[in-house]
Design a protein around this motif. Structure first.
Motif, PDB file in Angstrom:
ATOM      1  N   ALA A 162      -4.927  21.854   9.913  1.00 11.72           N
ATOM      2  CA  ALA A 162      -4.359  21.487   8.613  1.00 11.72           C
ATOM      3  C   ALA A 162      -3.432  22.592   8.104  1.00 11.72           C
ATOM      4  CB  ALA A 162      -5.478  21.221   7.606  1.00 11.72           C
ATOM      5  N   GLY A 163      -3.821  23.842   8.323  1.00 11.21           N
ATOM      6  CA  GLY A 163      -2.989  24.963   7.894  1.00 11.21           C
ATOM      7  C   GLY A 163      -1.688  25.083   8.667  1.00 11.21           C
ATOM      8  N   ALA A 164      -1.651  24.534   9.870  1.00  9.08           N
ATOM      9  CA  ALA A 164      -0.442  24.615  10.701  1.00  9.08           C
ATOM     10  C   ALA A 164       0.522  23.453  10.445  1.00  9.08           C
ATOM     11  CB  ALA A 164      -0.818  24.639  12.176  1.00  9.08           C
ATOM     12  N   LEU A 165       0.055  22.439   9.730  1.00  5.24           N
ATOM     13  CA  LEU A 165       0.893  21.268   9.451  1.00  5.24           C
ATOM     14  C   LEU A 165       1.629  21.460   8.129  1.00  5.24           C
ATOM     15  CD1 LEU A 165      -1.676  18.473  10.386  1.00  5.24           C
ATOM     16  CD2 LEU A 165       0.224  19.318  11.788  1.00  5.24           C
ATOM     17  N   SER A 166       2.736  20.752   7.976  1.00  6.67           N
ATOM     18  CA  SER A 166       3.446  20.807   6.702  1.00  6.67           C
ATOM     19  C   SER A 166       2.581  20.142   5.633  1.00  6.67           C
ATOM     20  CB  SER A 166       4.804  20.112   6.818  1.00  6.67           C
ATOM     21  OG  SER A 166       4.634  18.745   7.112  1.00  6.67           O
ATOM     22  N   GLN A 167       2.881  20.411   4.375  1.00 10.36           N
ATOM     23  CA  GLN A 167       2.018  19.961   3.283  1.00 10.36           C
ATOM     24  C   GLN A 167       1.890  18.443   3.192  1.00 10.36           C
ATOM     25  OE1 GLN A 167       3.008  21.861  -0.386  1.00 10.36           O
ATOM     26  NE2 GLN A 167       1.781  23.637   0.170  1.00 10.36           N
ATOM     27  N   GLU A 168       2.890  17.717   3.616  1.00 19.37           N
ATOM     28  CA  GLU A 168       2.804  16.254   3.527  1.00 19.37           C
ATOM     29  C   GLU A 168       2.015  15.634   4.682  1.00 19.37           C
ATOM     30  OE1 GLU A 168       6.803  17.368   5.271  1.00 19.37           O
ATOM     31  OE2 GLU A 168       5.857  17.817   3.367  1.00 19.37           O
ATOM     32  N   TRP A 169       1.569  16.468   5.605  1.00 17.47           N
ATOM     33  CA  TRP A 169       0.778  15.972   6.734  1.00 17.47           C
ATOM     34  C   TRP A 169      -0.629  16.528   6.669  1.00 17.47           C
ATOM     35  CZ3 TRP A 169       1.843  12.417  10.413  1.00 17.47           C
ATOM     36  CH2 TRP A 169       3.161  11.979  10.496  1.00 17.47           C
ATOM     37  N   SER A 170      -1.584  15.724   7.080  1.00 13.39           N
ATOM     38  CA  SER A 170      -2.960  16.183   7.236  1.00 13.39           C
ATOM     39  C   SER A 170      -3.396  15.766   8.638  1.00 13.39           C
ATOM     40  CB  SER A 170      -3.868  15.538   6.190  1.00 13.39           C
ATOM     41  OG  SER A 170      -4.012  14.159   6.449  1.00 13.39           O
ATOM     42  N   PRO A 171      -4.421  16.407   9.182  1.00 12.35           N
ATOM     43  CA  PRO A 171      -4.883  16.006  10.521  1.00 12.35           C
ATOM     44  C   PRO A 171      -5.229  14.517  10.607  1.00 12.35           C
ATOM     45  CG  PRO A 171      -5.842  18.110   9.950  1.00 12.35           C
ATOM     46  CD  PRO A 171      -5.124  17.607   8.716  1.00 12.35           C
ATOM     47  N   ASP A 172      -5.729  13.945   9.518  1.00 13.39           N
ATOM     48  CA  ASP A 172      -6.093  12.523   9.521  1.00 13.39           C
ATOM     49  C   ASP A 172      -4.890  11.602   9.695  1.00 13.39           C
ATOM     50  OD1 ASP A 172      -8.732  13.215   9.175  1.00 13.39           O
ATOM     51  OD2 ASP A 172      -8.700  12.910   7.007  1.00 13.39           O
ATOM     52  N   ARG A 173      -3.711  12.063   9.328  1.00 13.00           N
ATOM     53  CA  ARG A 173      -2.503  11.247   9.464  1.00 13.00           C
ATOM     54  C   ARG A 173      -1.970  11.219  10.885  1.00 13.00           C
ATOM     55  NH1 ARG A 173       2.375  12.171   5.733  1.00 13.00           N
ATOM     56  NH2 ARG A 173       3.084  10.370   6.905  1.00 13.00           N
ATOM     57  N   LEU A 174      -2.406  12.154  11.705  1.00  7.63           N
ATOM     58  CA  LEU A 174      -1.920  12.231  13.078  1.00  7.63           C
ATOM     59  C   LEU A 174      -2.540  11.125  13.927  1.00  7.63           C
ATOM     60  CD1 LEU A 174      -2.250  16.074  13.699  1.00  7.63           C
ATOM     61  CD2 LEU A 174      -0.172  14.810  13.095  1.00  7.63           C
ATOM     62  N   GLU A 175      -1.793  10.687  14.909  1.00  6.20           N
ATOM     63  CA  GLU A 175      -2.355   9.756  15.883  1.00  6.20           C
ATOM     64  C   GLU A 175      -3.543  10.451  16.552  1.00  6.20           C
ATOM     65  OE1 GLU A 175      -0.968   7.108  19.693  1.00  6.20           O
ATOM     66  OE2 GLU A 175       0.552   8.006  18.407  1.00  6.20           O
ATOM     67  N   THR A 176      -4.597   9.711  16.820  1.00  5.19           N
ATOM     68  CA  THR A 176      -5.853  10.284  17.319  1.00  5.19           C
ATOM     69  C   THR A 176      -5.648  11.164  18.542  1.00  5.19           C
ATOM     70  OG1 THR A 176      -7.077   8.393  16.452  1.00  5.19           O
ATOM     71  CG2 THR A 176      -8.187   9.730  18.109  1.00  5.19           C
ATOM     72  N   ILE A 177      -4.921  10.689  19.528  1.00  6.48           N
ATOM     73  CA  ILE A 177      -4.771  11.471  20.761  1.00  6.48           C
ATOM     74  C   ILE A 177      -3.973  12.751  20.512  1.00  6.48           C
ATOM     75  CG2 ILE A 177      -2.721  10.349  21.736  1.00  6.48           C
ATOM     76  CD1 ILE A 177      -5.858  11.185  23.724  1.00  6.48           C
ATOM     77  N   VAL A 178      -2.976  12.703  19.612  1.00  2.00           N
ATOM     78  CA  VAL A 178      -2.206  13.911  19.266  1.00  2.00           C
ATOM     79  C   VAL A 178      -3.132  14.915  18.592  1.00  2.00           C
ATOM     80  CG1 VAL A 178      -0.361  14.822  17.796  1.00  2.00           C
ATOM     81  CG2 VAL A 178       0.016  12.726  19.098  1.00  2.00           C
ATOM     82  N   GLY A 185       7.850  10.022  23.784  1.00  4.93           N
ATOM     83  CA  GLY A 185       8.668  10.248  22.600  1.00  4.93           C
ATOM     84  C   GLY A 185       8.615  11.687  22.111  1.00  4.93           C
ATOM     85  N   PRO A 186       8.628  11.857  20.784  1.00  2.53           N
ATOM     86  CA  PRO A 186       8.688  13.199  20.187  1.00  2.53           C
ATOM     87  C   PRO A 186       7.355  13.945  20.150  1.00  2.53           C
ATOM     88  CG  PRO A 186       8.649  11.535  18.460  1.00  2.53           C
ATOM     89  CD  PRO A 186       8.737  10.793  19.779  1.00  2.53           C
ATOM     90  N   GLU A 187       6.279  13.290  20.514  1.00  2.00           N
ATOM     91  CA  GLU A 187       4.961  13.901  20.389  1.00  2.00           C
ATOM     92  C   GLU A 187       4.804  15.209  21.159  1.00  2.00           C
ATOM     93  OE1 GLU A 187       5.554  10.712  21.036  1.00  2.00           O
ATOM     94  OE2 GLU A 187       4.476   9.508  19.549  1.00  2.00           O
ATOM     95  N   PRO A 188       5.272  15.316  22.419  1.00  3.01           N
ATOM     96  CA  PRO A 188       5.139  16.609  23.108  1.00  3.01           C
ATOM     97  C   PRO A 188       5.855  17.749  22.366  1.00  3.01           C
ATOM     98  CG  PRO A 188       5.528  14.887  24.708  1.00  3.01           C
ATOM     99  CD  PRO A 188       5.744  14.270  23.351  1.00  3.01           C
TER     100      PRO A 188
END
Length: 166
Positions: free
Chosen positions: A89-105, A141-144
Protein backbone atom coordinates in the motif's frame (compact mmCIF):
# COMPACT_ATOMS: atom_id res chain seq x y z
CA UNK A 1 23.21 -42.38 -16.54
CA UNK A 2 20.05 -40.53 -17.54
CA UNK A 3 19.39 -38.81 -20.87
CA UNK A 4 17.51 -36.02 -19.08
CA UNK A 5 19.13 -32.63 -18.85
CA UNK A 6 19.12 -31.36 -15.28
CA UNK A 7 17.84 -27.79 -15.02
CA UNK A 8 20.24 -25.37 -13.44
CA UNK A 9 19.64 -23.72 -10.08
CA UNK A 10 18.33 -20.44 -11.52
CA UNK A 11 15.76 -22.24 -13.69
CA UNK A 12 14.55 -24.18 -10.65
CA UNK A 13 14.29 -20.94 -8.67
CA UNK A 14 12.37 -19.24 -11.48
CA UNK A 15 10.00 -22.18 -11.59
CA UNK A 16 9.57 -21.94 -7.81
CA UNK A 17 8.53 -18.29 -8.07
CA UNK A 18 5.99 -18.94 -10.82
CA UNK A 19 4.57 -21.99 -9.03
CA UNK A 20 4.43 -20.12 -5.70
CA UNK A 21 2.38 -17.33 -7.28
CA UNK A 22 0.01 -19.97 -8.68
CA UNK A 23 -0.25 -21.73 -5.31
CA UNK A 24 -0.84 -18.48 -3.39
CA UNK A 25 -3.53 -17.60 -5.93
CA UNK A 26 -5.16 -20.99 -5.36
CA UNK A 27 -5.09 -20.48 -1.58
CA UNK A 28 -6.63 -17.04 -1.93
CA UNK A 29 -9.37 -17.98 -4.37
CA UNK A 30 -10.39 -21.25 -2.76
CA UNK A 31 -9.72 -20.21 0.84
CA UNK A 32 -7.81 -23.49 1.16
CA UNK A 33 -5.32 -24.38 3.85
CA UNK A 34 -1.81 -23.28 2.87
CA UNK A 35 -0.23 -26.60 3.81
CA UNK A 36 -2.84 -28.56 1.83
CA UNK A 37 -2.13 -26.51 -1.31
CA UNK A 38 1.61 -26.78 -0.73
CA UNK A 39 1.45 -30.57 -0.41
CA UNK A 40 -0.85 -30.81 -3.43
CA UNK A 41 1.54 -28.80 -5.59
CA UNK A 42 4.60 -30.73 -4.48
CA UNK A 43 3.08 -34.20 -4.66
CA UNK A 44 0.76 -34.06 -7.65
CA UNK A 45 2.65 -31.70 -9.89
CA UNK A 46 6.27 -32.76 -9.49
CA UNK A 47 6.66 -35.92 -7.43
CA UNK A 48 4.15 -38.09 -9.30
CA UNK A 49 5.88 -40.26 -11.89
CA UNK A 50 4.33 -39.75 -15.31
CA UNK A 51 3.72 -42.77 -17.47
CA UNK A 52 4.70 -42.22 -21.07
CA UNK A 53 1.60 -42.23 -23.23
CA UNK A 54 -0.84 -41.83 -20.32
CA UNK A 55 -3.20 -39.18 -21.66
CA UNK A 56 -5.14 -39.10 -18.38
CA UNK A 57 -2.24 -37.56 -16.47
CA UNK A 58 -1.40 -33.94 -16.93
CA UNK A 59 2.31 -33.36 -17.42
CA UNK A 60 3.80 -30.28 -15.84
CA UNK A 61 5.01 -27.65 -18.32
CA UNK A 62 7.24 -26.30 -15.56
CA UNK A 63 10.65 -27.40 -14.51
CA UNK A 64 10.46 -28.88 -11.03
CA UNK A 65 10.95 -25.94 -8.68
CA UNK A 66 13.48 -25.31 -5.99
CA UNK A 67 11.23 -26.81 -3.30
CA UNK A 68 12.82 -24.86 -0.45
CA UNK A 69 12.24 -21.51 -2.14
CA UNK A 70 8.75 -22.57 -3.25
CA UNK A 71 7.81 -23.54 0.33
CA UNK A 72 9.39 -20.42 1.82
CA UNK A 73 7.50 -18.12 -0.55
CA UNK A 74 4.10 -19.70 0.05
CA UNK A 75 4.41 -19.94 3.83
CA UNK A 76 6.17 -16.59 4.13
CA UNK A 77 3.60 -14.64 2.14
CA UNK A 78 0.83 -16.31 4.12
CA UNK A 79 2.39 -15.64 7.54
CA UNK A 80 3.46 -12.07 6.77
CA UNK A 81 0.40 -11.09 4.72
CA UNK A 82 -0.59 -8.01 6.76
CA UNK A 83 2.84 -6.33 6.86
CA UNK A 84 3.40 -7.18 3.18
CA UNK A 85 0.04 -5.60 2.29
CA UNK A 86 1.03 -2.49 4.26
CA UNK A 87 4.35 -2.26 2.41
CA UNK A 88 2.53 -2.69 -0.90
CA UNK A 89 0.00 0.00 0.00
CA UNK A 90 2.88 2.36 0.79
CA UNK A 91 4.43 1.72 -2.63
CA UNK A 92 1.22 2.49 -4.54
CA UNK A 93 -0.02 5.95 -5.45
CA UNK A 94 -2.67 7.38 -3.13
CA UNK A 95 -5.57 6.61 -5.47
CA UNK A 96 -4.64 2.92 -5.50
CA UNK A 97 -4.93 0.35 -2.75
CA UNK A 98 -3.85 -3.31 -2.86
CA UNK A 99 -7.54 -4.30 -2.98
CA UNK A 100 -7.97 -2.45 -6.28
CA UNK A 101 -5.26 -4.50 -7.97
CA UNK A 102 -6.10 -7.55 -10.01
CA UNK A 103 -5.62 -10.59 -7.74
CA UNK A 104 -2.73 -12.15 -9.65
CA UNK A 105 -0.88 -8.78 -9.88
CA UNK A 106 -1.30 -8.30 -6.12
CA UNK A 107 0.02 -11.80 -5.43
CA UNK A 108 3.02 -11.31 -7.72
CA UNK A 109 3.82 -8.07 -5.88
CA UNK A 110 3.36 -9.62 -2.43
CA UNK A 111 5.69 -12.50 -3.33
CA UNK A 112 8.25 -10.07 -4.74
CA UNK A 113 8.07 -7.82 -1.68
CA UNK A 114 8.37 -10.86 0.59
CA UNK A 115 11.51 -11.94 -1.22
CA UNK A 116 13.01 -8.44 -1.20
CA UNK A 117 12.33 -8.12 2.52
CA UNK A 118 13.29 -11.61 3.67
CA UNK A 119 15.66 -13.14 1.13
CA UNK A 120 18.75 -10.96 1.29
CA UNK A 121 20.68 -13.82 -0.34
CA UNK A 122 19.06 -12.88 -3.66
CA UNK A 123 20.13 -9.56 -5.23
CA UNK A 124 17.28 -7.03 -5.47
CA UNK A 125 17.67 -6.67 -9.23
CA UNK A 126 17.31 -10.44 -9.64
CA UNK A 127 14.11 -10.42 -7.57
CA UNK A 128 12.65 -7.61 -9.68
CA UNK A 129 13.57 -9.30 -12.97
CA UNK A 130 12.20 -12.64 -11.84
CA UNK A 131 8.80 -11.25 -10.83
CA UNK A 132 8.55 -9.19 -14.00
CA UNK A 133 9.10 -12.49 -15.83
CA UNK A 134 6.34 -14.07 -13.73
CA UNK A 135 4.05 -11.18 -14.69
CA UNK A 136 4.90 -11.79 -18.36
CA UNK A 137 3.75 -15.40 -17.91
CA UNK A 138 0.27 -14.11 -17.06
CA UNK A 139 -0.05 -10.80 -18.91
CA UNK A 140 0.77 -9.28 -22.29
CA UNK A 141 -0.32 -5.73 -21.42
CA UNK A 142 1.03 -3.08 -19.03
CA UNK A 143 1.02 -5.28 -15.94
CA UNK A 144 4.69 -6.42 -16.15
CA UNK A 145 5.75 -2.76 -16.34
CA UNK A 146 3.58 -1.98 -13.33
CA UNK A 147 5.16 -4.88 -11.40
CA UNK A 148 8.60 -3.59 -12.39
CA UNK A 149 7.83 -0.07 -11.16
CA UNK A 150 6.36 -1.13 -7.81
CA UNK A 151 9.10 -3.67 -7.04
CA UNK A 152 11.80 -1.20 -8.08
CA UNK A 153 10.33 1.37 -5.68
CA UNK A 154 10.14 -1.24 -2.90
CA UNK A 155 13.67 -2.48 -3.54
CA UNK A 156 15.09 1.02 -3.28
CA UNK A 157 13.31 1.43 0.05
CA UNK A 158 14.06 -2.02 1.48
CA UNK A 159 17.55 -2.47 0.04
CA UNK A 160 19.07 0.90 -0.80
CA UNK A 161 22.60 -0.53 -0.60
CA UNK A 162 21.85 -2.76 -3.61
CA UNK A 163 21.45 0.38 -5.75
CA UNK A 164 24.47 2.40 -4.69
CA UNK A 165 27.03 2.95 -7.40
CA UNK A 166 30.26 1.09 -6.94
Amino acid sequence: MSDKIKPNKSVKRSSARLAAVQAIYEVELSDSNVDDVLINFLKTRWDTPQEVGDENQESSPLTAPDKNLFTDLIRGVHKQRDPLEEMLAGALSQEWSPDRLETIVRIILLAGIYELYNRKDVPARVVITQYVDVAHAFFEGPEPGFVNGVLDRMAKTLRPDDFQKR
